[in-house]
Structure formats: structure tokens, C-alpha cells
Design a protein around this motif. Structure first.
Motif, PDB file in Angstrom:
ATOM      1  N   GLU A 283      37.290  40.364  43.858  1.00 44.62           N
ATOM      2  CA  GLU A 283      36.781  39.148  43.240  1.00 44.62           C
ATOM      3  C   GLU A 283      37.481  37.930  43.846  1.00 44.62           C
ATOM      4  OE1 GLU A 283      34.374  38.918  41.100  1.00 44.62           O
ATOM      5  OE2 GLU A 283      34.072  41.055  40.687  1.00 44.62           O
ATOM      6  N   LYS A 284      36.771  36.807  43.867  1.00 41.32           N
ATOM      7  CA  LYS A 284      37.339  35.608  44.479  1.00 41.32           C
ATOM      8  C   LYS A 284      38.656  35.210  43.812  1.00 41.32           C
ATOM      9  CE  LYS A 284      36.066  31.294  43.887  1.00 41.32           C
ATOM     10  NZ  LYS A 284      35.354  30.003  43.855  1.00 41.32           N
TER      11      LYS A 284
ATOM     12  N   GLU B 116      41.780  44.416  41.236  1.00 41.19           N
ATOM     13  CA  GLU B 116      41.922  43.535  40.090  1.00 41.19           C
ATOM     14  C   GLU B 116      43.387  43.352  39.748  1.00 41.19           C
ATOM     15  OE1 GLU B 116      39.682  45.153  36.882  1.00 41.19           O
ATOM     16  OE2 GLU B 116      37.731  44.750  37.790  1.00 41.19           O
TER      17      GLU B 116
END
Length: 398
Positions: free
Chosen positions: A242-243, A166
């Protein structure tokens, strides 16, 4: 060792210099320095605050805290052993540092308290008599620390097996939701292909990037996460990306190269709309960059779309001269995955067999014909014949 000599030895810590900059051990150094300067009140403050920090971290003594720190923080020496290299000067420095830390961990608290007594007035007598002690013991030595690095590596990859990526940071997941293979039903052939590819990487060979596509609820994500539970996968680590964070993946991949662990970069529910800015980033990561993908890293993505990119009739009947090139550009990303595995809706026979199996495990006692009729009615009202729908149906019965 005298306290003044222990203070001097800690000033000479070099291979593990980072540990002396921590709040806990840095405070111990300040405690010894205050005693050396005969400042009793300052030394007392450092003593009681060190006890508080130890208990806040759940440690009974300095040795427990140091053992955790040495195992789960990366240092020049841990990286040296992890990579199987040799550096006599660094090895000697690490040995000397650990011997010093052992002496510190084995120092009885009475030594500190006795040194405080002549530095404080009589009004502190009751305080000193009631000071709490931490345990004096060292559950490690140079050989045990070195062996741990050889067996497990060091740092957060030695402590955790799953992570989230992240905003350029790895976030450890202490208790990941990874189903055991025995809990997965159906799609044995597809799971076998993913396992075989993963074991290639575990053996040090170049594995394919994998795309699992098909209907929702068929177990695509569960297949990837279940790899952590297979025997022989102890050195496997799973990092979910995450994309929105795909643009930072090159830096992540670069940081993983050369480590003993093997890594699956997991992108769940991947799909792109037209002109999505992250589309080109992932296409370059898969193939097309000048950097070679490390052999200890592979990418596994799941998607409900076979080609990952939404296509419209306008793509086929647009105003471009070469419509075929437009469509090919849309499908190019999926083709960069070396292994593309379909997860399609189960046929009626397999779906009902799965319902029977789940019902038996749940202790549901309903005649087969009635159970099957209800299962088919449930399937019509829900998302199709998938393991997820079967589980939800049996759960509704129980």
C-alpha cells in the motif's frame, strides 16, 4: 530409544533449536522431563495438552506437525541450502537433529502411557485407559527435507505465493485473486511486455521497474497479478504494498536479496498529491539510493495518471522563476520506471468484438445489431469502452 535417552537427545538439538521452543514440541520436552522426574500428574497434563494442540493444528501426529514446521520455517540449515552454500558442521548438526525428530515422531503413545501408569494412583486407571493417541509416524527424513529446500526454499515463501506488506510485516494471502491469462481480454501487446520483463527477472537478469498507466477498468492490475498463473513462474512471488507503507520498502527489499524466489513488489492505483511525503520515498527506492536493487526484485505499479503526480495550472503559472523545473520535478517519478506501458480506452470495433465474445461465453442470444446498440448505450452511461464495462454490460444481460 528409551524415553530418558530421547529427552537427552532433544536437549542436544542445535541446528533446529527454534523447534524446541514452540508450544507443541517444548511441551513434549516437558512431558519427557516430568516422566524423568517421576511427576505423573504434570506429565499427564503435558500429554493431553499436546494431543489438543496437535488436533487444533489439524495434525494427526507429531510427524505431520514436524514435517510442516521443517518446511515452512526458516532455520540456519534451510537458508544454507536455499543459498546453495556449504557448511559441514551445520549439515551434520541438521542431520543429527532430524534423526532425533524422526525417532520422536515414531515413538508410540503407549510408551508414554505405560510410563505414566506407575506414577499415578488407581483413581487414574480409567483416565489412562481412555487417553487418546496421536499417530506415530515420520513422513520425512534428512534427505527429503534437504531436497525440499533445494526445490522450494523454506519458510513462508515456500508455502505462499502472494503477500501483503503492512506496517513492516508480510501477511500471507492463501488464496490470492489472480486471474488466469485466458480470462483477460484485449491488451495482448501490453501484457506481453510485462511478461517479457518478468521472464528476464526469472532468468536471473536485471529487469526494469514497470509502470502501467491509463484508464480504469482496462486490466492493469489484473495483468500484474496474472503473472503468477503463467508457466515457468513457479518461483515468482507477488507482494502488494500500500502507498502508506512505501517508507518501509527498503527494509523489505533488503530482506528479499539472495533468495531463490523472484519478487514483484506491486503498488496498485498509485498517485500523489502535492507535498505527499511518500513521493520522495518511492523516488529514492526506484533510483537514487546507495544500495543496488537485487536482481530478484522488481517494482510494478499501476496508476490512472501518466505522471503519477497531480499537476495544476498553478504549476505552470506560479511564482517560481523556472516553471520548467517545477513541472520536471512532478514528472521525474514516472521517468524512473524503466518500462512505462499505456492502457488506453478501447476503440469501438474492439469494444464491440469483446462484447460479442463475452456474450457468446455467457450464452446470451440477442441479435448482433441490438446487442451492439445496447452495449454502446451502456458504455455512454458508464466509464468508457473498457473490458470492465464490457463485463458489467454482459452481466446485466444474464
Amino acid at each position: 530409544m528409551e524415553l530418558n535417552a530421547l529427552y537427552a537427545a532433544l536437549q542436544g538439538v542445535s541446528a533446529y533449536r527454534e523447534v524446541t521452543n514452540t508450544a507443541l514440541l517444548g511441551g513434549v520436552c516437558m512431558l519427557l522431563d516430568a516422566l524423568r522426574r517421576k511427576n505423573g500428574e504434570e506429565a499427564l497434563e503435558y500429554y493431553v495438552s499436546r494431543f489438543h494442540l496437535l488436533r487444533s493444528d489439524g495434525c494427526e501426529g507429531l510427524g505431520d506437525w514436524l514435517w510442516d514446521w521443517l518446511r515452512y520455517n526458516e532455520t540456519p540449515y534451510s537458508r544454507l541450502i536455499d543459498q546453495g552454500k556449504s557448511d559441514p558442521a551445520l549439515e551434520n548438526a541438521a542431520r543429527r537433529d532430524i534423526e532425533t525428530l524422526v525417532l520422536l515422531a515414531e515413538t508410540d503413545c503407549d510408551r508414554f502411557i505405560d510410563a505414566l501408569k506407575p506414577l499415578l494412583g488407581n483413581e487414574y486407571a480409567a483416565v489412562l485407559a481412555g487417553l487418546p493417541r496421536w499417530r506415530a509416524a515420520a513422513p520425512f527424513n534428512f534427505d527429503s527435507v534437504t531436497q525440499f529446500y533445494k526445490d522450494h526454499g523454506a519458510g513462508q515463501f515456500a508455502k505462499y505465493r502472494a503477500f501483503l506488506w503492512e506496517e513492516g510485516q508480510l501477511i500471507p494471502v492463501a488464496d490470492p485473486d489472480c486471474p488466469h491469462p485466458d480470462e483477460l481480454l484485449g491488451y495482448e501487446h501490453q501484457r506481453g511486455m510485462v511478461e517479457q520483463n518478468t521472464r528476464l527477472m526469472m532468468a536471473g537478469r536485471q529487469a526494469n521497474n514497470v509502470l502501467l498507466f491509463g484508464d480504469g477498468g482496462t486490466g492493469k492490475s489484473a495483468t500484474v497479478k496474472s503473472m503468477l498463473c503463467l508457466p515457468g513462474m513457479e518461483d515468482l512471488r507477488l507482494i502488494e504494498v500500500e502507498k502508506e507503507n512505501l517508507t518501509g520498502m527498503p527494509a523489505l527489499i533488503r530482506s528479499l536479496a539472495g533468495r531463490r524466489q523472484k519478487f514483484i513488489l506491486f503498488i496498485d492505483d498509485l498517485a500523489f498529491d502535492q507535498d505527499d511525503r511518500t513521493y520522495s520515498a518511492l523516488k529514492t527506492i526506484l533510483e537514487g539510493t546507495l544500495e543496488k536493487r537485487p536482481a530478484n526484485v522488481c517494482i510494478c505499479a499501476t496508476s490512472n495518471r501518466r505522471h503519477l503526480v497531480r499537476q495544476t495550472f498553478a504549476d505552470r503559472a506560479g511564482d517560481e522563476v523556472d516553471t520548467f523545473e517545477t513541472i520536471s520535478e512532478k514528472t521525474a517519478l514516472a521517468e524512473r520506471f524503466g518500462l512505462r506501458i499505456p492502457y488506453l480506452t478501447m476503440n469501438k470495433t474492439d469494444y464491440l468484438a469483446l462484447v460479442d465474445h463475452l456474450a457468446a461465453r455467457a450464452g446470451v442470444e440477442i441479435p448482433a445489431d441490438r446487442l451492439h446498440a445496447q452495449a454502446m448505450t451502456w458504455e455512454i452511461r458508464h466509464a468508457g469502452r473498457t473490458p470492465r464495462v464490457a463485463r458489467q454490460f454482459v452481466a446485466s444481460l444474464t
